[in-house]
Design an enzyme around this catalytic site. Structure first.
Site, PDB file in Angstrom:
ATOM      1  CG  ASP A 172     -46.127  30.092   2.961  1.00  0.00           C
ATOM      2  OD1 ASP A 172     -45.108  30.343   2.597  1.00  0.00           O
ATOM      3  OD2 ASP A 172     -47.352  30.212   2.671  1.00  0.00           O
TER       4      ASP A 172
HETATM    5  C1  BGC Z   1     -45.887  32.818   0.599  1.00  0.00           C
HETATM    6  C2  BGC Z   1     -45.635  31.893  -0.368  1.00  0.00           C
HETATM    7  C3  BGC Z   1     -44.067  32.153  -0.668  1.00  0.00           C
HETATM    8  C4  BGC Z   1     -43.090  32.327   0.485  1.00  0.00           C
HETATM    9  C5  BGC Z   1     -41.865  32.639  -0.199  1.00  0.00           C
HETATM   10  C6  BGC Z   1     -44.939  33.133   1.796  1.00  0.00           C
HETATM   11  O1  BGC Z   1     -45.271  34.388   2.562  1.00  0.00           O
HETATM   12  O2  BGC Z   1     -47.338  32.245   1.165  1.00  0.00           O
HETATM   13  O3  BGC Z   1     -46.190  31.796  -1.422  1.00  0.00           O
HETATM   14  O4  BGC Z   1     -43.766  31.029  -1.673  1.00  0.00           O
HETATM   15  O5  BGC Z   1     -43.558  33.298   1.474  1.00  0.00           O
HETATM   16  O6  BGC Z   1     -41.808  34.084  -0.502  1.00  0.00           O
END
Ligand code: BGC
Length: 754
Positions: free
Chosen positions: A229
């Site tokens: 993530d």
């Molecule tokens: C989120 C993800 C997301 C990623 C990119 C993170 O903060 O938890 O779900 O895909 O950011 O934006």
């Protein structure tokens, strides 16, 4: 592009570099070897493609796109086909925008109504979440675009999401938190998996070899890459070793250097790095091979699909004869959400919509009037808005209040602190229902809310966060152009305090214990026989359905066999409608294993015209009956009678039949001095051996003279059940020798060899 060949030609620095992004959204290119960049984008219910500055919280601008209903809504459709179609459409949009991997679906289990990101997630039930996820993944990937199923693992809260440790026992993880990922990985093969920010039993998800490698790749055969993530990497070399291939976003070279140093110092085997690079390149290559240059998509057509989907997802929670609305009746739309609907949540899934459609904009203004009622940002009622609303309500045949949670209540990055609607909305609903007895509430929210006014209104339609076309879709359902067919993918408790995780939810500091274990959602409420506001699986229709003829292909079976279940469903109402037939399995409640009362193991959605009937069939295999037995580290079905139940919700079971399933796991009871007589009696053939020993002990007759009261023989038997074998020595007055007990142990263990 021959991936292995390229890996061989890459320098150590190039390989280390490929393991983190070039920027916020792209992987790195290796120009001298013709390796191109690949772009990824959020997800899950629309594209958030950022051309310029990137961010992971939905703050900066992204290209205009179509916002489809969020996960909370699409799960409510209980419709695999719909999820697949949405996936296909998103896949086509990705092709047109040059996206290689779409960051979704988000499948975390809804442990508490408070999780700020529940609106993105599917369900409190792992089977439903798994079916929804697999259908979505198949749809997107059918277009040659990858998915990133997220957030792996145990990320069911936003509170301290980057540091907290989700502490759960293995059975709970296997039965509740892994299966949605497992189903999608095994049946739909997502190209990538995104690991979560949190720790799992103390170890960061990014560094968790057990789940990233042993379970995901070893047990389930996942062959894509694992991406962090955004910002979840904590110790780059250790993460790589654990199975985390790609770090996102870029580490600005810092972690590339760390990888190189770790290899040079001999702390990280170069083969580990090679493997990660190979996995990343395989997906980049797949994306290149599947690119559809010049692809375009039709935003208008997708907007129409968004409307259709939103209508299919809505759940009619209550209807005391007020719906559908009569076309031409005088209707008052009350509440700011009628004019400015809340249709998506905040954070990384936030779409810059190409167009939005409100119910008021789509309404036939010759029959519908509108009063704002409240302002979405406010908590307190405004007297002027209130009197306008009461006036509008009293002029109309029916009043429809559009209520729900404002953006600030529900978003990625933080949790809700309570389960209420803003107080001004609750007061408005009360006041409107006083002014007009035919009051209906339409809800826009991503997770359950308390409804103190429920008894005063005649109808409630849960629209969830229905995407940009929600306005038209609400009208479709209110006026009966679409017969509602959504079902709740989660229980609505009466109050927050009823939720099983309530006491422990956000934990202490960075430690969050999942003490409710497998008793999440309806598994808890049903076990406790608690009253709920609306049960899991609940949803009304404008027609009604009758279930008959439940048949099981067997009455007895081994756990290795398959059970075929058939049931007939008939539309016995006046209009065409879709029914969600739910199949639950109820495990024996009298055994040694603590199990939920029933668990969803199948569902089918079927459309029927009035009078039409259809026979539906379901196949049940071992997992439908099993629990996770930590003693053998596998799923096991204890021998016993299981009920196959067909229902309209977890609380409305219409038909049920029994089947006896036999455990073939060969699980042994290891008999020692400490094994109880009760447990020993469960071994086939043990009875004779035990009876001989008990006779020698001379206690079977104790109290037969009535000196210990009535029913003594039964009492002695019950007490004996809990005595360990070693009691044969202490309670036999020297009649039984140590050697004899040892012989008995040996015989009992040998008995299980056959
Ligand atoms: C989120 C993800 C997301 C990623 C990119 C993170 O903060 O938890 O779900 O895909 O950011 O934006």
């Amino acid at each position: 592009m021959n991936v292995k060949e390229i890996v061989r030609k890459m320098t150590l620095e190039e390989k280390a570099g490929l393991c983190s992004g070039a920027d916020f959204w792209r992987t790195k290119a290796v120009e001298r070897l013709d390796v191109p960049q690949m772009m990824v984008s959020d997800g899950p219910h629309g594209l958030r493609k950022q051309e310029e500055t990137g961010d992971h919280l939905g703050l900066d601008e992204s290209v205009k796109a179509v916002c489809f209903p969020a996960g909370c809504a699409t799960a409510a459709s209980f419709d695999r086909k719909l999820l697949r179609t949405l996936g296909e459409t998103l896949g086509k949009e990705c092709q047109a925008e040059g996206i290689g991997v779409l960051l979704g679906p988000a499948v975390n289990i809804k442990r508490s109504p408070l999780c700020g990101r529940n609106f993105e997630y599917f369900s409190e039930d792992p089977y439903l979440a798994g079916q929804a996820a697999a259908s979505y993944v198949k749809g997107v990937q059918s277009q040659g675009v990858g998915t990133s199923i997220k957030h792996f693992l145990l990320n069911s809260q936003e509170h301290r999401r980057m540091s907290s440790s989700s502490e759960a026992d293995e059975r709970t993880i296997r039965e509740i938190y892994l299966p949605a990922f497992e189903e999608a990985v095994k049946t739909a093969k997502p190209w990538t998996v995104m690991c979560s920010y949190n720790r799992i039993n103390g170890v960061y998800a990014a560094q968790n070899k057990k789940y990233l490698t042993d379970v995901l790749r070893g047990e389930w055969g996942f062959d894509g890459f694992v991406v962090s993530d955004w910002g979840a990497v904590n110790d780059r070399a250790a993460d790589l070793e654990a199975g985390l291939d790609l770090e996102m976003p870029t580490s600005f070279g810092i972690n590339d250097k760390k990888i190189v140093e770790a290899v040079e110092r001999g702390e990280l085997a170069e083969e580990v790095l090679d493997k990660a690079v190979e996995r990343i390149l395989t997906i980049v290559e797949k994306s290149v091979a599947n690119r559809k240059e010049g692809a375009v998509y039709d935003k208008e057509a997708d907007h129409r699909l968004a409307r259709k989907a939103a209508a299919e997802c809505m759940v009619l929670l209550k209807n005391d004869g007020v719906l559908p609305l009569r076309k031409g009746a005088r209707i008052a739309f009350i509440g700011e959400f009628a004019e400015k609907p809340r249709f998506q949540g905040g954070g990384s899934s936030h779409i810059n919509t190409c167009r939005t459609e409100s119910a008021w904009e789509m309404a036939d203004k010759s029959h519908v009037i509108y009063a704002q009622g409240y302002s979405a940002g406010a908590d307190r009622l405004d007297d002027t808005l209130l009197s306008e609303a009461i006036r509008a309500a009293s002029l109309a045949d029916t009043a429809v209040v559009f209520a729900g949670l404002p953006d600030a209540y529900e978003s990625e990055g933080f949790d809700r602190t309570h389960m209420h609607l803003p107080e001004c909305q609750n007061e408005l609903i009360e006041a409107v229902s006083d002014a007009n007895p035919n009051t209906i509430v339409v809800l826009h929210n991503g997770a359950p809310v308390e409804m103190p006014w429920l008894h005063k209104v005649k109808g409630v339609l849960e629209a969830y966060l229905g995407g940009q076309a929600v306005g038209g879709a609400v009208l479709d359902v209110l006026y009966g152009d679409v017969n509602p067919s959504g079902r709740l993918p989660e229980t609505f408790p009466l109050k927050l305090e009823d939720n099983p995780s309530y006491i422990f939810y956000s934990g202490e500091g960075d430690k969050v214990e999942y003490r409710e274990g497998v008793f999440v959602g309806y598994r808890y409420y049903d076990k406790k026989k608690m009253e709920v506001l609306f049960p899991f699986g609940h949803g009304l229709s404008y027609t009604s359905f009758l279930y008959t003829n439940l048949k099981l292909s067997k009455k007895r079976m081994n756990d290795t066999e398959e059970l075929l279940v058939t049931v007939e469903v008939k539309n016995v109402g006046q209009c065409t409608g879709k029914e969600v037939v739910q199949l639950y399995v109820a495990a024996p409640q009298d055994g040694d294993i603590i199990r939920p009362v029933r668990e969803l193991r199948g569902f089918e959605k079927v459309e029927l015209a009035p009078g039409e009937r259809r026979t539906l069939s379901f196949k049940l295999r071992k997992r439908a009956f099993a629990y996770y037995d930590t003693e053998i580290s596998d799923f096991r079905v204890p021998t016993g009678e299981y009920r196959v139940e067909i229902g309209k919700s977890s609380r409305d079971i219409c038909l049920s039949e029994g089947v006896t399933v036999k455990d073939t796991s060969g699980k042994r009871i290891l008999v020692t001095m400490d094994t109880t007589f009760g447990d020993i009696m469960k071994i086939a053939g043990a009875k004779e051996i035990v009876e001989a020993l008990v006779a020698q002990m001379g206690i079977a007759d104790s109290g037969s003279d009535g000196s210990m009261g009535e029913g003594t023989a039964d009492m002695v038997e019950a007490m004996m059940g809990y005595m360990p074998l070693r009691s044969a020595l202490s309670f036999s007055g020297g009649q039984v020798s140590f050697k004899q007990v040892e012989e008995v142990i040996e015989r009992l263990n040998r008995l299980q060899d056959n």
